[in-house]
Structures are given as C-alpha cells and as structure tokens.
Design a protein around this motif. Sequence first.
Motif, short mmCIF file in Angstrom:
data_model
loop_
_atom_site.label_atom_id
_atom_site.label_comp_id
_atom_site.label_asym_id
_atom_site.label_seq_id
_atom_site.Cartn_x
_atom_site.Cartn_y
_atom_site.Cartn_z
N TYR A 18 -4.71 24.77 16.43
CA TYR A 18 -5.35 24.21 15.26
C TYR A 18 -4.67 23.26 14.37
N ALA A 19 -5.17 22.03 14.15
CA ALA A 19 -4.29 21.11 13.52
C ALA A 19 -4.97 20.84 12.30
N SER A 20 -4.52 21.22 11.25
CA SER A 20 -5.29 21.40 9.98
C SER A 20 -5.07 20.19 9.21
N THR A 21 -4.33 19.06 9.57
CA THR A 21 -4.05 17.91 9.26
C THR A 21 -5.00 16.75 9.77
N TRP A 22 -5.37 17.02 10.78
CA TRP A 22 -6.45 15.98 11.67
C TRP A 22 -7.73 15.35 11.05
N MET A 23 -7.39 14.09 11.09
CA MET A 23 -8.50 13.24 10.36
C MET A 23 -9.49 12.49 11.40
N TYR A 24 -10.49 12.34 11.12
CA TYR A 24 -11.44 11.24 11.69
C TYR A 24 -11.17 9.82 10.81
N TYR B 50 -6.01 16.30 21.70
CA TYR B 50 -5.58 15.46 20.78
C TYR B 50 -6.75 15.05 19.92
N ASN B 51 -7.82 14.98 20.18
CA ASN B 51 -8.84 14.86 19.33
C ASN B 51 -9.29 16.32 18.91
N HIS B 52 -9.13 16.72 17.61
CA HIS B 52 -9.40 18.20 17.29
C HIS B 52 -10.33 18.15 16.13
N PHE B 53 -11.67 17.19 16.57
CA PHE B 53 -12.65 17.16 15.72
C PHE B 53 -13.52 18.53 15.63
N VAL C 199 -12.81 16.28 7.26
CA VAL C 199 -11.94 15.54 8.31
C VAL C 199 -12.43 14.05 8.42
N TYR C 200 -12.99 13.64 7.67
CA TYR C 200 -13.69 12.41 7.72
C TYR C 200 -13.19 11.42 6.47
N SER C 201 -12.61 10.32 7.02
CA SER C 201 -11.88 9.20 5.97
C SER C 201 -12.98 8.16 5.82
N GLN D 255 -1.15 27.32 8.72
CA GLN D 255 -1.78 25.95 8.17
C GLN D 255 -2.96 26.25 7.16
N ALA D 256 -3.16 25.54 6.37
CA ALA D 256 -4.20 25.47 5.45
C ALA D 256 -5.37 25.39 6.61
N ILE D 257 -6.25 26.40 6.58
CA ILE D 257 -7.78 26.29 7.20
C ILE D 257 -8.58 25.39 6.46
N MET D 258 -8.46 25.47 5.15
CA MET D 258 -9.39 24.69 4.28
C MET D 258 -8.95 24.27 3.20
N ARG D 259 -9.19 22.89 2.58
CA ARG D 259 -8.54 22.24 1.52
C ARG D 259 -9.43 21.74 0.62
N TRP D 260 -9.72 22.44 -0.48
CA TRP D 260 -10.96 22.03 -1.41
C TRP D 260 -10.51 21.50 -2.44
#
Length: 699
Positions: free
Chosen positions: A162-168, A254-257, A321-323, A634-639
């Motif tokens: 799991y990639a907690s820092t992955w971003m779209y 690599y695409n962890h969406f 995960v959306y920027s 890893q953080a599974i969520m960050r609110w």
Amino acid sequence: MYGWLSYWQYLMSNRLLQEVPEVLTFAFNVFSGSDLACGQSNSGNLGSPSPDPNGSATEGTILCGVGYLDDVGHDAIHEYNTDGNAMFGAAHEYGHLVHNCAMQPGLGCDRVGPAALTVAARPPVSSWRPAVFDSASECTAQFVASLLSRYKYFSRLESENYASTWMYESYNSSSDDFGTMSQDSSSTADCSTVGCAPGFVCVQTDHGHDVSGLSGLCERACTQPTDCQRALYCLPTMLTNGSTASACVMDSYYNHFWDTVGTRLVFTSGWQNALMSSLYAASGQRLNATRDLVLGTDSYYSRFLNQASSRFETTRAVQSVYSGTGFVPGDDFPDPLDHAAAVPVRSTTWTPIWWGNGAAAYPRFEDYSDADVVMFRGVAGSAYRLETWFHGTAGSPIVEIISLDNLSTYWSSYSGSVTTTPLPTTGWYVAFVWGATGTTDWEGQIRVEPGHDDLSSAIAEALPMAHGVSAAAQAHTVGDADAFQILVPVDPTTLTLQVTGLSSATILLYDPTGNFYGSQAVSSSSPVWSVGTLPAKGYWTWRVLANVTGTYATTGTIGCGSSNCDATPGVRTVRQAWGDRFAGRLPTSATEHVYRIDLAEMQGVSVSVSDTQPGCATQVSVFAPSSMTNLANQAIMRWTDGAAVADAAGGTPGTGGYLDALNAGIYEFHVRPAPGFSCGAYRINFATSALRGVTLPEW
C-alpha cells in the motif's frame, strides 16, 4: 487453493450478490523454487463445441506455480509466511476475474481485449475502450486481494504494498487521460498496421495476454522516468512485433489509485460496502475509468456515489489522493449515525453546525436521500434543543435527536426544531437532519436548554483541560458540581487551580486512581488554590462545587507547563467503553500527540478535534495495527477536515472522521497542526458504540 477459491466465490455471490465465473478452475506448474505463487488469470465464455453440462456459461482460470520442495503449512510459522503470500497472489488473480465479470454484467465474464473493437469504431484517444478495459492493467485486483485474503492486509509481497503517499496529479484539461495507455498516444490507429512517429514505439495494448488479433498504440519511448507524463511509467514493455522496449505506459503496481482509495473505503465504510460499491461501479465503466471517477464525467463516479450511506466516505477517499481542481465532491457530511463527528455542546449559547465559514460552506443536502449527522456528549437529566432551516429558501428539514446507545430513545420533529426531554443517561447523542428535498443548503444550531446542567460531575465524564487554558461553565443551581480533568505528565510537579466568576465555591481534588485528595474553598477575593507538589503523575480531576449560581471559568496550571512538559505527554490510550476525550496543546508546528484505541473486529470509532482557537487547523493521521504488514506502518488516512465545527463559535472547520476496524487490534491517531498552521489548545473526541459493522464470514 480449493478452499480459498470456494470461500471467495461464496463471499462474492452470496454476500455481495455479484456476478462471478460460473466455472472456476486453477492449474499448477511445478518449478524449481520453494513457494506457492499465482501469477495469471484468464476469463471467457463456455460454448460450442464443449459447453458445460451443468448449464454454466462463463469460466475463469487461475494459473499458479509451486516448487517441488514446497512444504506449505508444515508448521504455524511456515503456514503464515508461505500461505499468506500465496493466498494474496491467488486473491489478486481472482480479483481480475470478478472485475471482468463486473465490467460486463449479464454478458458473461469475458475480458474485453483489443480485438473486441474495430479501428473504425474506436472513440477518440481520450477514451479508447480497449486500453481502458484491459483489466490486466487495473489495480482493482490489488484492492480486492488485500481484502479477500484471510490475513486482511497481512501480505509481505513488496509489489503489492500500500502506498499512503501516492497522489493523483491532474492535468485539469479535457485531454487528461490519466491512468490509461491512450494518455500519451500519438494516434488512435492500430499501430501494428500503420506504424508510429519517431520517438514512439508500437506497444501491445493487452500487455502480452493471449488475446487473438493483437492491436497496438503508439507510446512514447523512454530511458528514464522524467521522460514520461504523469501517471505513466518508463517500463520494459512488449511491442506488437514480439520484441521489448522501454516505453511510457500505465502499470497498476505503480499507479496506486484503486488500492489506495479502496483501502481508505474499507476502513471507513466497511469491507462489504467497499467491495460492493467498487464492483457495482465497475459495471458502469464506459470511458476512462479513473479519470471519470475523479472528474465525475461518466457513469463510473455516479454509480460509486449511488450508495448514499457511504457517499461521504467515497468522496473523502478519492479526494484524499487528488491534487487537481476538477474534483466533483459527492457529500459533505456522513449519513450513518455512528459515523457522526462530535461537536462541543456544553452551554446555553448556540453551537452552530457549520462545515466551514460563510455561505459557500454551509452544509448541503445532495439530493432527496441525503441526510447529515453530528454527535454530542449529552448529560443525564439535561435537555437539548436543535434548530435547523434551509439556507436561501423557505422551509426546514426533518430532524431527530437519537441516543447512540439506545436507538429506541429519540425525539423528532417535522418543523426543523426539536427539544429533548431530560436525557435518561449520559452518553453520545446524534442530531439527525434530513432535507427530504433536492439539492439544498441548510443551517443549524444546538445548545443546552436554559436551566439544565451543562457538565457532568462524574470523574469518567470530566471535561479534559489543557495546561493554562480556561474553560467556561455554569452553575445553574446551588450545589451544582462540574468535573474537570488535566493530565500531569511527569512527577514531581505542582498544580494550581483557579475558579473565577463565583463568589463562593469549593474545589474537590481527586488523584489518578479516583480517590479524594483534598479540597479548598475559593471566592471572588481568593479564587486560586495552589495545591503544591503532586505525589504522582496521571489524570487529576477536580470538581467545582458551587455555593451560588452563575457563570464561571476554571483553569488548571501544572508547574512543568512553563517548560512545555505537557507538549510531550507520551502515548495516551482511550480508557472508557464509550470512548474518551482528551485535551492538549500544540505549541509548535512540529508538535505531535499520539492516541491509541483497542478495537474489536468491525468496531467503529468516530474521531474529531474540537475546541480549537479560530485560525487553527489540525491534521489527524490514522495507523492500522502493526500486525497488518501490508500497510507497513503507513498512515491509512490523513484527515484535515471532516468535522462540523472545531471552535464553539463555529468559525473554523473541524478535523475528524470515522474508522471501522477491519482487523481487531490497536489503532493509532496522530494529531498535529496542519502544514502551514499553528495551534494552541484543542480537545479530541473518541466516540464508540455498541453498533458493529458486518464481519467477514467465518473462514
């Protein structure tokens, strides 16, 4: 293997009512390694010349390998290490099969390959179906595998982490084809027949799977990651001529969406809702699945949001995960009662129920089925009033106040306002607001009714206090007692208590074990009690026993607080069956406080930060039990939002969310100022109940 596949077939078809391959087979090849592993799946339709005698129409096959020296399950340690990864790999391949079924509901489970759509029938490059529908490149299987395997995120496979820092990272344009091979293609034509421009190579669109009539797309050739656009990766790739070359292609590892969003859905809406929603939404896929989900431009996203009870959780999982700027939100408040975030209701002064600041941020009913909920800690014997109205139009919602401990205890009204009778017990109560209308903004406020007690006198219900920060309270009768509590993190240190606003009162002090420690009379002329050096660290509680009526303020100050000892209190653990409340200070942007709660399987907890000063924004990171190896601490969520209000004046959005414990264990919550912000004091609320989510069927 037979047992695993049988369990997954039962789970998908009987518990989720999803279409599955009607005939499911698996095959082994023997190799020189030592472990069991599965690496490929195929799906299709059973037909002439050899239809299934039982009338089944669809089939799926999972191909595996096993070492001739493999001794799977010969002891507990080997069974865990070997079977855990083997099960995960098999579940991954099974995930491909059920995803294929979901994409073609009622039409069988045959994967749509490049040959299924002629060149003349292909849509523009931004939505080329064969590239999108190539399930071998979907990472849905990673999410499904994590959930289906008996160990539930216990796999040690590095490729599946799991990639907690992955971003779209969106292009925010109509040509943004994020997550598909057509994203950087120079042509919609089949390059296996027309060739490619210089700098491009003709890549097989099915990633080498055995589909007849291979077609290709022209993809950018590359030598390093920076040669590729966002969400594409420089990887060795099979060309239509049978050779390989490095090209900019999508890749699910690599695409962890999907696995990132899916994991966050599992832990907020439960495994059943997450799996059902994901596979139900997949059957609405028409164009670019990932882009459609994020931008809301196709049926995929709308189908994902059709389940109103988890629209808020879906919105947050995707948005996390959306920027980009094109995201279409689905809901702003949770719907289930136990998912509600707590708001501070401790006064006859109204607490506004706002999402943020200003008219643009009032809470909104998305449609007729949408309801919004918030939670508060109610005191036995006290009455509360909730008032709501539509914003910008006439009318008001339907409202209820419901006991979370006993759902048969509630008060309701069709006029937008409701007042409870004196509450039968101290506990969590939920304000439920339903518009019963279309898209409409609304406003609301809630308070303790005048003449009723604002705070409990029980030690377990004491209002948590931060060092040096006062709290307001009201003595509505002579003899009214209110309880307050402060954490003394070290010993020895001193404690000083102060009560202002009452001409006569008595402070009663209790040590961390709950035993009476001492008392002191205070007055307008002598409001301070210098307790002196305390004999032990821990939670010290004081009661203010009023000899007169009126509003007052009280403060607790610990001697070591001058050196910020309270900023590093150590790990704090939730102490009560109903949850807990804590207070703290965040004097620097790097200060972080850690809280832990021990949860049973599918037990939920609502977490919210409240009582901050205006301008303070906090961040809460959530960590699963360390035994869930795949999450790798890893953080599974960050609110950074999610609660109705942080300060009692309603001027600051709150931070919080809801967690369902997929696995029993100790979950951690880390609180710190949000990036770019500084904060003083805060309170954090942990609310649990007897309600439970749906557990996985027995293995």
